[in-house]
Design a protein around this motif. Structure first.
Motif, PDB file in Angstrom:
ATOM      1  N   LYS A  25       0.956  -1.309   0.014  1.00 52.36           N
ATOM      2  CA  LYS A  25      -0.038   0.141  -0.232  1.00 52.36           C
ATOM      3  C   LYS A  25       1.026   1.267  -0.207  1.00 52.36           C
ATOM      4  O   LYS A  25       0.695   2.232  -0.468  1.00 52.36           O
ATOM      5  CB  LYS A  25      -0.945  -0.062   1.077  1.00 52.36           C
ATOM      6  N   LEU A  26       1.766   1.217   0.755  1.00 48.92           N
ATOM      7  CA  LEU A  26       2.885   2.447   0.886  1.00 48.92           C
ATOM      8  C   LEU A  26       3.618   2.490  -0.487  1.00 48.92           C
ATOM      9  O   LEU A  26       3.660   3.757  -0.941  1.00 48.92           O
ATOM     10  CB  LEU A  26       3.647   2.510   2.153  1.00 48.92           C
ATOM     11  N   ALA A  27       3.754   1.297  -1.058  1.00 49.26           N
ATOM     12  CA  ALA A  27       4.523   1.517  -2.436  1.00 49.26           C
ATOM     13  C   ALA A  27       3.651   2.365  -3.411  1.00 49.26           C
ATOM     14  O   ALA A  27       4.246   3.197  -4.257  1.00 49.26           O
ATOM     15  CB  ALA A  27       5.091   0.303  -2.749  1.00 49.26           C
TER      16      ALA A  27
ATOM     17  N   HIS B 264       4.255   5.673  -5.222  1.00 47.66           N
ATOM     18  CA  HIS B 264       4.235   5.995  -6.779  1.00 47.66           C
ATOM     19  C   HIS B 264       3.327   6.984  -7.161  1.00 47.66           C
ATOM     20  O   HIS B 264       3.479   7.592  -8.042  1.00 47.66           O
ATOM     21  CB  HIS B 264       3.960   4.547  -7.389  1.00 47.66           C
ATOM     22  N   LEU B 265       2.161   6.807  -6.701  1.00 48.32           N
ATOM     23  CA  LEU B 265       1.088   7.714  -7.255  1.00 48.32           C
ATOM     24  C   LEU B 265       1.241   9.213  -6.580  1.00 48.32           C
ATOM     25  O   LEU B 265       0.682   9.991  -7.471  1.00 48.32           O
ATOM     26  CB  LEU B 265      -0.338   7.167  -6.685  1.00 48.32           C
ATOM     27  N   THR B 266       1.438   9.399  -5.731  1.00 42.71           N
ATOM     28  CA  THR B 266       1.695  10.848  -5.100  1.00 42.71           C
ATOM     29  C   THR B 266       3.008  11.369  -5.290  1.00 42.71           C
ATOM     30  O   THR B 266       3.371  12.694  -4.910  1.00 42.71           O
ATOM     31  CB  THR B 266       1.322  10.837  -3.408  1.00 42.71           C
ATOM     32  N   GLY B 267       3.958  10.629  -5.530  1.00 43.93           N
ATOM     33  CA  GLY B 267       5.566  11.101  -5.785  1.00 43.93           C
ATOM     34  C   GLY B 267       6.070  11.166  -4.222  1.00 43.93           C
ATOM     35  O   GLY B 267       7.295  11.829  -4.287  1.00 43.93           O
ATOM     36  N   GLN B 268       5.689  10.863  -3.307  1.00 43.52           N
ATOM     37  CA  GLN B 268       6.342  10.833  -1.990  1.00 43.52           C
ATOM     38  C   GLN B 268       7.432   9.948  -1.907  1.00 43.52           C
ATOM     39  O   GLN B 268       7.458   8.877  -2.590  1.00 43.52           O
ATOM     40  CB  GLN B 268       5.365  10.537  -0.941  1.00 43.52           C
TER      41      GLN B 268
ATOM     42  N   LEU C 116       9.369   6.806  -0.756  1.00 45.65           N
ATOM     43  CA  LEU C 116       8.966   5.565  -0.122  1.00 45.65           C
ATOM     44  C   LEU C 116       9.461   5.214   1.331  1.00 45.65           C
ATOM     45  O   LEU C 116       8.993   4.854   2.279  1.00 45.65           O
ATOM     46  CB  LEU C 116       9.153   4.285  -1.027  1.00 45.65           C
ATOM     47  N   ASN C 117      10.804   5.881   1.488  1.00 48.47           N
ATOM     48  CA  ASN C 117      11.649   5.365   2.717  1.00 48.47           C
ATOM     49  C   ASN C 117      10.934   6.327   3.904  1.00 48.47           C
ATOM     50  O   ASN C 117      10.913   5.909   5.092  1.00 48.47           O
ATOM     51  CB  ASN C 117      13.100   5.917   2.163  1.00 48.47           C
ATOM     52  N   MET C 118      10.500   7.383   3.415  1.00 48.54           N
ATOM     53  CA  MET C 118       9.975   8.237   4.851  1.00 48.54           C
ATOM     54  C   MET C 118       8.579   7.444   5.115  1.00 48.54           C
ATOM     55  O   MET C 118       8.153   7.453   6.327  1.00 48.54           O
ATOM     56  CB  MET C 118       9.668   9.552   4.111  1.00 48.54           C
ATOM     57  N   LEU C 119       7.750   7.102   4.094  1.00 44.80           N
ATOM     58  CA  LEU C 119       6.614   6.368   4.502  1.00 44.80           C
ATOM     59  C   LEU C 119       6.711   4.966   5.311  1.00 44.80           C
ATOM     60  O   LEU C 119       6.239   4.884   6.272  1.00 44.80           O
ATOM     61  CB  LEU C 119       5.560   6.153   3.155  1.00 44.80           C
TER      62      LEU C 119
ATOM     63  N   GLY D 148      -3.276  -6.055   2.753  1.00 42.64           N
ATOM     64  CA  GLY D 148      -2.179  -5.222   2.290  1.00 42.64           C
ATOM     65  C   GLY D 148      -1.816  -5.475   0.684  1.00 42.64           C
ATOM     66  O   GLY D 148      -1.864  -4.407   0.028  1.00 42.64           O
ATOM     67  N   LEU D 149      -2.086  -6.620   0.478  1.00 40.97           N
ATOM     68  CA  LEU D 149      -1.831  -6.829  -1.167  1.00 40.97           C
ATOM     69  C   LEU D 149      -2.956  -6.338  -1.843  1.00 40.97           C
ATOM     70  O   LEU D 149      -2.997  -5.961  -2.944  1.00 40.97           O
ATOM     71  CB  LEU D 149      -1.855  -8.409  -1.269  1.00 40.97           C
ATOM     72  N   VAL D 150      -4.213  -6.472  -1.525  1.00 43.53           N
ATOM     73  CA  VAL D 150      -5.285  -5.733  -2.091  1.00 43.53           C
ATOM     74  C   VAL D 150      -5.321  -4.268  -2.119  1.00 43.53           C
ATOM     75  O   VAL D 150      -5.413  -3.697  -3.060  1.00 43.53           O
ATOM     76  CB  VAL D 150      -6.743  -6.358  -1.557  1.00 43.53           C
ATOM     77  N   ALA D 151      -4.665  -3.695  -1.195  1.00 44.21           N
ATOM     78  CA  ALA D 151      -4.543  -2.217  -1.075  1.00 44.21           C
ATOM     79  C   ALA D 151      -3.522  -1.755  -2.069  1.00 44.21           C
ATOM     80  O   ALA D 151      -3.558  -0.696  -2.677  1.00 44.21           O
ATOM     81  CB  ALA D 151      -4.175  -1.861   0.601  1.00 44.21           C
ATOM     82  N   GLY D 152      -2.374  -2.507  -1.953  1.00 44.34           N
ATOM     83  CA  GLY D 152      -1.178  -2.270  -2.937  1.00 44.34           C
ATOM     84  C   GLY D 152      -1.608  -2.615  -4.401  1.00 44.34           C
ATOM     85  O   GLY D 152      -1.082  -1.492  -5.310  1.00 44.34           O
ATOM     86  N   PHE D 153      -2.264  -3.636  -4.788  1.00 42.46           N
ATOM     87  CA  PHE D 153      -2.336  -3.820  -6.164  1.00 42.46           C
ATOM     88  C   PHE D 153      -3.589  -3.294  -6.823  1.00 42.46           C
ATOM     89  O   PHE D 153      -3.778  -3.064  -8.033  1.00 42.46           O
ATOM     90  CB  PHE D 153      -2.103  -5.507  -6.398  1.00 42.46           C
TER      91      PHE D 153
END
Length: 161
Positions: free
Chosen positions: A49-51, A55-59, A61-64, A122-127
């Motif tokens: 989900k964080l990845a 990707h979508l917001t440009g934030q 990833l390490n901070m998230l 988590g998988l559903v949220a991510g994919f």
């Protein structure tokens, strides 16, 4: 039995598994491992989900991931200990005969045993992202978690041993 066989067995009969865990004796180190394993698995479940969010917001990833790690592995265990204590007080007020260890075991084991559904969430949220599928899996995880927790509390406080 090992944790990897106890988790699927919990889906068949949570009170039976909980009774077996209780019969192994009061061991705080075992509880801490259950709790931390559940928190680490929850952190792992958040990664897709964080990845996606990064990707979508440009934030970055390490901070998230760092924020999620702090929240789930360092702060959540403290909050879960408090929640277990409150559940113990409520169970005692309702006439339960168990001790605080049983409350902690019921909560921490329910959290760990429901972790496969958290990983699926988590998988559903991510994919897939937000939508009916994520809502359905989230509701399923919550229902299973509460089923395990309530079953453990009943076994620990009101069952004839």
């Amino acid at each position: 039995m090992s944790v990897t066989t106890d988790i699927p067995a919990t889906y068949k009969g949570p009170r039976k598994v909980f009774a077996r865990l209780l019969s192994m004796g009061a061991r705080e180190d075992r509880l801490l491992v259950f709790l931390l394993a559940g928190c680490v698995l929850t952190f792992v479940a958040q990664m897709p989900k964080l990845a996606r969010e990064a990707h979508l917001t440009g934030q970055e990833l390490n901070m998230l991931l760092g924020g999620s790690l702090l929240a789930l592995v360092f702060i959540a265990p403290l909050l879960l200990y408090v929640l277990a204590l409150v559940a113990h007080w409520i169970a005692r007020a309702m006439g339960g005969k168990g001790d605080a260890y049983r409350s902690r075991l019921a909560l921490f084991w329910a959290f760990l045993a429901a972790s496969p559904l958290m990983l699926l969430n988590g998988l559903v949220a991510g994919f897939i992202g937000a939508g009916p599928a994520l809502t359905l899996v989230g509701i399923l995880w919550c229902a299973v978690f509460f089923w395990f927790w309530v079953s453990g509390m009943i076994q620990g406080y009101w069952a004839k041993s």
